[in-house]
Write a protein that holds these residues in place. Structure first.
Motif, PDB file in Angstrom:
ATOM      1  N   LEU A 169       1.082  -1.038   0.232  1.00 18.81           N
ATOM      2  CA  LEU A 169      -0.109  -0.008  -0.279  1.00 18.81           C
ATOM      3  C   LEU A 169       0.519   0.299   0.072  1.00 18.81           C
ATOM      4  O   LEU A 169       0.125   2.178  -0.335  1.00 18.81           O
ATOM      5  CB  LEU A 169      -0.995   0.076   0.949  1.00 18.81           C
ATOM      6  CG  LEU A 169      -1.930  -1.145   1.140  1.00 18.81           C
ATOM      7  CD1 LEU A 169      -3.063  -0.640   1.927  1.00 18.81           C
ATOM      8  CD2 LEU A 169      -2.932  -1.224   0.370  1.00 18.81           C
ATOM      9  N   THR A 170       2.268   0.998   0.599  1.00 24.67           N
ATOM     10  CA  THR A 170       2.785   2.572   0.691  1.00 24.67           C
ATOM     11  C   THR A 170       2.980   2.891  -0.139  1.00 24.67           C
ATOM     12  O   THR A 170       3.085   4.296  -1.099  1.00 24.67           O
ATOM     13  CB  THR A 170       3.910   2.064   1.872  1.00 24.67           C
ATOM     14  OG1 THR A 170       3.761   1.942   2.637  1.00 24.67           O
ATOM     15  CG2 THR A 170       4.749   3.069   1.605  1.00 24.67           C
ATOM     16  N   PRO A 171       3.610   2.407  -2.046  1.00 27.75           N
ATOM     17  CA  PRO A 171       4.213   2.187  -2.870  1.00 27.75           C
ATOM     18  C   PRO A 171       3.335   3.015  -3.931  1.00 27.75           C
ATOM     19  O   PRO A 171       2.852   4.594  -4.448  1.00 27.75           O
ATOM     20  CB  PRO A 171       4.695   1.453  -3.797  1.00 27.75           C
ATOM     21  CG  PRO A 171       4.986   0.456  -2.845  1.00 27.75           C
ATOM     22  CD  PRO A 171       4.058   0.857  -1.777  1.00 27.75           C
ATOM     23  N   LEU A 172       1.734   2.702  -3.539  1.00 18.99           N
ATOM     24  CA  LEU A 172       0.684   2.555  -3.718  1.00 18.99           C
ATOM     25  C   LEU A 172       0.203   3.819  -3.411  1.00 18.99           C
ATOM     26  O   LEU A 172      -0.444   5.265  -4.195  1.00 18.99           O
ATOM     27  CB  LEU A 172      -0.650   1.695  -3.482  1.00 18.99           C
ATOM     28  CG  LEU A 172      -2.061   2.871  -4.805  1.00 18.99           C
ATOM     29  CD1 LEU A 172      -1.885   2.378  -6.205  1.00 18.99           C
ATOM     30  CD2 LEU A 172      -2.963   1.520  -3.746  1.00 18.99           C
ATOM     31  N   HIS A 173      -0.291   4.401  -2.137  1.00 22.05           N
ATOM     32  CA  HIS A 173      -0.227   5.552  -1.309  1.00 22.05           C
ATOM     33  C   HIS A 173       0.884   6.808  -2.028  1.00 22.05           C
ATOM     34  O   HIS A 173       0.242   7.724  -2.259  1.00 22.05           O
ATOM     35  CB  HIS A 173      -0.004   5.684  -0.550  1.00 22.05           C
ATOM     36  CG  HIS A 173      -0.192   6.626   0.357  1.00 22.05           C
ATOM     37  ND1 HIS A 173       0.563   8.530   0.800  1.00 22.05           N
ATOM     38  CD2 HIS A 173      -1.517   8.087   0.615  1.00 22.05           C
ATOM     39  CE1 HIS A 173       0.366   8.822   1.330  1.00 22.05           C
ATOM     40  NE2 HIS A 173      -0.990   8.859   1.713  1.00 22.05           N
ATOM     41  N   VAL A 174       1.957   6.770  -2.222  1.00 23.01           N
ATOM     42  CA  VAL A 174       2.770   7.792  -2.913  1.00 23.01           C
ATOM     43  C   VAL A 174       2.644   7.914  -4.395  1.00 23.01           C
ATOM     44  O   VAL A 174       2.013   9.311  -4.620  1.00 23.01           O
ATOM     45  CB  VAL A 174       4.486   7.456  -2.646  1.00 23.01           C
ATOM     46  CG1 VAL A 174       5.114   7.796  -4.055  1.00 23.01           C
ATOM     47  CG2 VAL A 174       4.700   7.018  -1.535  1.00 23.01           C
ATOM     48  N   GLN A 175       1.711   6.897  -4.954  1.00 23.00           N
ATOM     49  CA  GLN A 175       1.650   7.123  -6.767  1.00 23.00           C
ATOM     50  C   GLN A 175       0.410   8.146  -6.923  1.00 23.00           C
ATOM     51  O   GLN A 175       0.255   9.293  -7.534  1.00 23.00           O
ATOM     52  CB  GLN A 175       1.422   5.699  -7.307  1.00 23.00           C
ATOM     53  CG  GLN A 175       3.122   5.216  -7.409  1.00 23.00           C
ATOM     54  CD  GLN A 175       2.603   3.986  -8.084  1.00 23.00           C
ATOM     55  OE1 GLN A 175       1.585   3.620  -8.298  1.00 23.00           O
ATOM     56  NE2 GLN A 175       4.211   3.513  -8.523  1.00 23.00           N
ATOM     57  N   VAL A 176      -0.230   7.378  -6.147  1.00 22.79           N
ATOM     58  CA  VAL A 176      -1.228   8.375  -5.943  1.00 22.79           C
ATOM     59  C   VAL A 176      -1.463  10.114  -5.467  1.00 22.79           C
ATOM     60  O   VAL A 176      -2.139  11.340  -5.770  1.00 22.79           O
ATOM     61  CB  VAL A 176      -3.048   7.663  -4.584  1.00 22.79           C
ATOM     62  CG1 VAL A 176      -4.089   9.010  -4.778  1.00 22.79           C
ATOM     63  CG2 VAL A 176      -3.107   5.965  -5.580  1.00 22.79           C
ATOM     64  N   THR A 177      -0.925  10.283  -4.744  1.00 23.31           N
ATOM     65  CA  THR A 177      -0.336  11.065  -3.851  1.00 23.31           C
ATOM     66  C   THR A 177       0.500  11.971  -4.787  1.00 23.31           C
ATOM     67  O   THR A 177      -0.032  13.564  -5.177  1.00 23.31           O
ATOM     68  CB  THR A 177       0.339  11.359  -2.629  1.00 23.31           C
ATOM     69  OG1 THR A 177      -0.384  10.538  -1.711  1.00 23.31           O
ATOM     70  CG2 THR A 177       0.864  12.412  -2.025  1.00 23.31           C
ATOM     71  N   LEU A 178       1.064  11.573  -5.670  1.00 30.41           N
ATOM     72  CA  LEU A 178       1.393  12.123  -6.657  1.00 30.41           C
ATOM     73  C   LEU A 178       0.899  12.493  -7.593  1.00 30.41           C
ATOM     74  O   LEU A 178       1.078  13.705  -8.503  1.00 30.41           O
ATOM     75  CB  LEU A 178       3.272  11.154  -7.246  1.00 30.41           C
ATOM     76  CG  LEU A 178       4.551  11.631  -6.326  1.00 30.41           C
ATOM     77  CD1 LEU A 178       5.248  10.388  -6.966  1.00 30.41           C
ATOM     78  CD2 LEU A 178       4.502  12.733  -5.947  1.00 30.41           C
ATOM     79  N   ALA A 179      -0.169  11.708  -8.744  1.00 31.59           N
ATOM     80  CA  ALA A 179      -0.505  11.664  -8.966  1.00 31.59           C
ATOM     81  C   ALA A 179      -1.608  12.950  -8.647  1.00 31.59           C
ATOM     82  O   ALA A 179      -2.214  14.061  -9.842  1.00 31.59           O
ATOM     83  CB  ALA A 179      -1.384  10.666  -9.476  1.00 31.59           C
ATOM     84  N   LYS A 180      -2.256  13.212  -7.320  1.00 33.17           N
ATOM     85  CA  LYS A 180      -2.788  13.930  -7.276  1.00 33.17           C
ATOM     86  C   LYS A 180      -1.938  15.261  -7.205  1.00 33.17           C
ATOM     87  O   LYS A 180      -2.519  16.717  -7.860  1.00 33.17           O
ATOM     88  CB  LYS A 180      -3.481  14.385  -5.216  1.00 33.17           C
ATOM     89  CG  LYS A 180      -4.141  15.266  -4.990  1.00 33.17           C
ATOM     90  CD  LYS A 180      -4.514  14.539  -3.463  1.00 33.17           C
ATOM     91  CE  LYS A 180      -4.917  15.738  -2.907  1.00 33.17           C
ATOM     92  NZ  LYS A 180      -4.928  15.972  -1.328  1.00 33.17           N
ATOM     93  N   ALA A 181      -0.885  15.666  -6.941  1.00 30.70           N
ATOM     94  CA  ALA A 181       0.414  16.419  -6.908  1.00 30.70           C
ATOM     95  C   ALA A 181      -0.105  17.380  -8.614  1.00 30.70           C
ATOM     96  O   ALA A 181      -0.530  19.332  -8.858  1.00 30.70           O
ATOM     97  CB  ALA A 181       1.178  17.003  -6.370  1.00 30.70           C
TER      98      ALA A 181
END
Length: 107
Positions: free
Chosen positions: A9-21
């Motif tokens: 989940l951590t890498p997925l969370h990072v990818q989602v957060t970067l997509a949000k930015a």
């Protein structure tokens, strides 16, 4: 079990957060994008360096040279030999050029 879930989940969370930015940037919502990148300052060194590099670039584009220099220095301190080290030289040159141009235009 918990640790294996977090590893996924951590890498997925990072990818989602970067997509949000990225979405904020696409909508020209620079302050919101900067706020998202600032959440990475409390993460590990690699994420902190990447976030500082992106923040430095955002502030450089916005014309806030003091903030750009601050985040460039943070990126360098976090990851001197990686992408941050390369960006440090690039952004520092841009900041110095901008300061010189600003000083010349004030005369």
């Amino acid at each position: 079990m918990y640790l294996s879930c977090m590893e996924v989940l951590t890498p997925l969370h990072v990818q989602v957060t970067l997509a949000k930015a990225s979405k904020h940037l696409a909508l020209k919502e620079v302050e919101q994008a900067a706020a998202v990148y600032k959440t990475f300052e409390r993460q590990g060194p690699a994420l902190r360096a990447a976030a500082a590099t992106n923040l430095s670039f955002l502030y450089l584009l916005e014309g806030d040279l003091a903030a750009a220099a601050k985040y460039t220095d943070l990126a360098l301190k976090t990851d001197r030999w990686g992408w941050a080290g390369w960006s440090y030289g690039t952004y520092t040159a841009c900041i110095l050029f901008s300061l010189d141009s600003s000083a010349a235009s004030c005369n």
